[in-house]
Design an enzyme around this catalytic site. Structure first.
Site, PDB file in Angstrom:
ATOM      1  N   ASP A 119     -65.466  41.589 116.322  1.00 16.11           N
ATOM      2  CA  ASP A 119     -66.845  41.384 115.894  1.00 16.11           C
ATOM      3  C   ASP A 119     -67.557  40.278 116.669  1.00 16.11           C
ATOM      4  OD1 ASP A 119     -69.160  41.511 114.009  1.00 16.11           O
ATOM      5  OD2 ASP A 119     -68.430  39.513 113.486  1.00 16.11           O
ATOM      6  N   ASP A 122     -64.225  35.814 116.671  1.00 16.85           N
ATOM      7  CA  ASP A 122     -62.999  35.972 115.906  1.00 16.85           C
ATOM      8  C   ASP A 122     -62.287  37.255 116.317  1.00 16.85           C
ATOM      9  OD1 ASP A 122     -64.557  37.995 114.753  1.00 16.85           O
ATOM     10  OD2 ASP A 122     -65.193  36.710 113.097  1.00 16.85           O
ATOM     11  N   TYR A 289     -70.275  40.130 106.153  1.00 15.95           N
ATOM     12  CA  TYR A 289     -71.575  40.790 106.275  1.00 15.95           C
ATOM     13  C   TYR A 289     -71.904  41.548 104.995  1.00 15.95           C
ATOM     14  CZ  TYR A 289     -71.098  39.926 111.315  1.00 15.95           C
ATOM     15  OH  TYR A 289     -70.947  39.338 112.552  1.00 15.95           O
TER      16      TYR A 289
END
Length: 619
Positions: A119, A122, A289
């Site tokens: 993403d 990370d 998210y």
């Protein structure tokens, strides 16, 4: 081999395409006077005047930026990496195979889930922003296919989208004509585990460990027992767009994969409509998210299905496909809750759905099944453009509305502010692209010009045309001898580690004062404050992290800028004359956006552009 317009200019206006990025000149004189136009020193270390080097479109190498953006996505690849990846360790870079056991072990689903993209800085694989990023990359490639081909980037787009498309298929672990029976992976990895227990190379992160070990990579799914229309909708939109890209001629063409993606996209879109609500992880686990709604994601998925089906119907000589009637219904359901959207991202997808519907309508008959939705879509886009292009709101500004920094950036929020304005630059460019030949919401030439010139000004800021002469794209500075800077310490685990695998890497790398040993070429960092201030700190994940969704809108807007640049060049015009109100006829775009290259996949380059007389920075 395609001879590109921009390769021909390697010693001309835009400088050397493959020139090594230049860092700021440490010999620059700190006492040099400040130039009121630039908001920076009025001479460089060699005494050359900066007053004559005001910023212009031709100042930046847009082709290099587009190329580098896809290199960033290659750096984010997980799994057994493909041989075409340009940042492989075997090619002198730093990446190798990683997390090849995803899908197995504690918390797994006994299915191969290797592949995809990490993403951000990370090692999580999060499918809400991943789906949004992939779908917008695909939309940009479809809208500006000619620019992609002329700049030599079409094959790269196909290969990278094919990579993530194949991964999304793996994540669709159960396909069914029964919408409720579909199962799709929402996330691989645990937020707290990844962010708190491991800093190092993905290639060396433990796999298959128990919770708390630093190697726990659980798999979470959307199925009949959960809600998840947001995750499913973004995945469906991505699959539809990628299928359309892969069906076209090019180095990455894959019609078999395209067919599978197209089928899966319809299953997931139906599943999204049947799964009201947003996905949440199991109790006790955090979510990176959290979406605030799902109807916008469903509308986005159905708009992309309508658009890509219109493309297929055009190729086959057909009319309006049935999917467009569903797109109209999904838009009607989503519009009341999304009509006041201020931004465009993974949590606010309706502006993208609006742009896709406008593109589809421009190629349908006046009596198309989406006419009512298109009227609302056009109004939504017009309101957004008016809000974002209103320079009367200067920062700081209390409400959640864009304001303008002293350097000319349309600034919305500190966290990832450049992705917000880049995403809106994509919407502006798509809206201008939609108002071309055919039926649909026609847009006046001055309005299209305003959108394009605004988008170009914001991209220029991100690329370094700002008072600080600070590029916010890792590894990129303008092709000039003047002193510019680019981020050297992005918040990114893999590139913060020493290149040699034999050298240990751990939490001490997070605070190491030196630049990241590996350059994360093409990554767009979060961006500056509303006063244009920026600190290149690895600790600052708000302003200096990167993410796959950050680059998606940016990439499409870059392609749009290339497209207009080529059209202006072919007419003997410049961005200066165009933005001043001349040369509108050069970019009328009477050609169909989906048929702007010959069947063999090549494109003839237009003549080289003339050098613009550089305008001042955005004000």
């Amino acid at each position: 081999m395609i001879i590109t317009l921009f390769a021909l200019l390697t010693t001309g206006v835009w400088g050397a395409w493959h020139a090594a990025p230049r860092r700021a000149d440490p010999a620059a004189q700190p006492g040099a006077p400040c130039d009121p136009l630039l908001g920076a020193k009025s001479s460089d270390a060699h005494g050359r005047s900066l007053q004559s080097v005001r910023f212009t479109n031709d100042f930046h190498n847009w082709t290099q930026l587009l190329e580098m953006s896809y290199m960033f996505y290659e750096a984010q690849q997980s799994g057994a990496l493909p041989p075409w990846n340009r940042v492989l360790r075997s090619k002198g870079k730093w990446r190798g195979d990683s997390h090849t056991q995803d899908g197995y072990g504690p918390g797994g689903v006994n299915t191969d889930l290797s592949g995809g993209w990490y993403d951000a800085g990370d090692h999580l694989k999060l499918h809400l922003p991943l789906g949004w990023a992939a779908s917008n990359l695909a939309l940009g490639a479809l809208a500006w296919e000619g620019a992609y081909r002329a700049s030599g980037q079409w094959g790269s787009a196909q290969l990278n989208l094919g990579w993530v498309g194949a991964y999304l298929l793996k994540c669709h672990t159960t396909q069914s004509d029964d919408p409720a029976a579909n199962v799709f992976v929402a996330q691989v990895g645990d937020v707290d585990e990844d962010h708190s227990l491991y800093w190092g190379r993905p290639e060396q992160q433990p796999q298959g460990g128990a919770r708390g070990s630093g190697g726990w990579r659980p798999v979470f799914v959307v199925d009949r027992s959960t809600r998840g229309g947001d995750i499913l909708g973004q995945a469906a939109a991505a699959m539809a767009g990628i299928a359309a890209v892969l069906s076209k001629p090019g180095a990455g063409q894959d019609t078999a994969l395209a067919s599978r993606l197209a089928q899966s996209s319809r299953h997931l879109a139906a599943a999204a409509r049947a799964s009201p609500g947003v996905w949440r992880p199991p109790a006790g686990l955090n979510q990176a998210y959290p979406s605030s709604g799902y109807l916008d994601d469903v509308a986005w998925a159905d708009a992309m299905l309508c658009l890509t089906d219109v493309l297929g119907a055009q190729q086959q000589g057909g009319g309006a496909p049935p999917s467009c009637a569903q797109a109209q219904a999904s838009w009607v359901a989503a519009y009341p809750g999304g009509k006041d959207a201020v931004n465009y991202d993974w949590d606010s997808a309706l502006p993208g759905a609006a742009a896709a519907l406008l593109l589809a309508q421009a190629r349908l008959a006046a009596s198309s099944p989406i006419t009512a939705a298109v009227n609302q879509a056009a109004a939504l886009v017009a309101r957004l453009m008016s809000t974002w292009q209103d320079r009367s709101r200067t920062c700081p500004h209390g409400n959640f509305e864009p304001c303008y920094t002293p350097g000319g950036l349309a600034w919305l929020t500190q966290w990832g502010t450049l992705r917000h304005v880049s995403n809106m630059a994509l919407v502006a460019s798509l809206a201008a692209r939609a108002g071309v030949a055919g039926a649909g919401a026609a847009m006046s030439a001055p309005e299209r010009r305003r959108h394009r010139c605004w988008a170009r000004s914001q991209l220029s800021y991100a690329a370094g045309s700002n008072p600080q002469r600070q590029s916010f794209v890792v590894g990129y500075v303008p092709p000039t001898a003047l002193a510019y800077k680019s981020p050297m310490r992005p918040h990114h685990k893999a590139t913060s580690c020493p290149v040699s695998l034999a050298t240990p890497c751990g939490w001490s790398a997070l605070d190491a004062p030196s630049p990241n040993p590996s350059v994360l070429s093409g990554a767009l960092v979060g961006g500056p404050s509303n006063a244009d201030a920026y600190t290149d700190s690895r600790r600052d994940y708000v302003s200096n992290e990167v993410a796959v969704d950050y680059n998606a809108g940016f990439t499409g807007a870059l392609a749009a800028t290339l497209d207009v640049s080529a059209r202006l060049a072919a007419a003997g015009c410049t961005w200066d004359t165009y933005c001043a109100g001349s040369c509108d006829s050069a970019v009328q775009e009477t050609d169909d956006i989906f048929s702007n290259t010959p069947p063999d996949g090549t494109a003839s380059p237009p003549p080289p552009p003339r050098r613009s007389s550089p305008p001042p920075p955005p004000t």
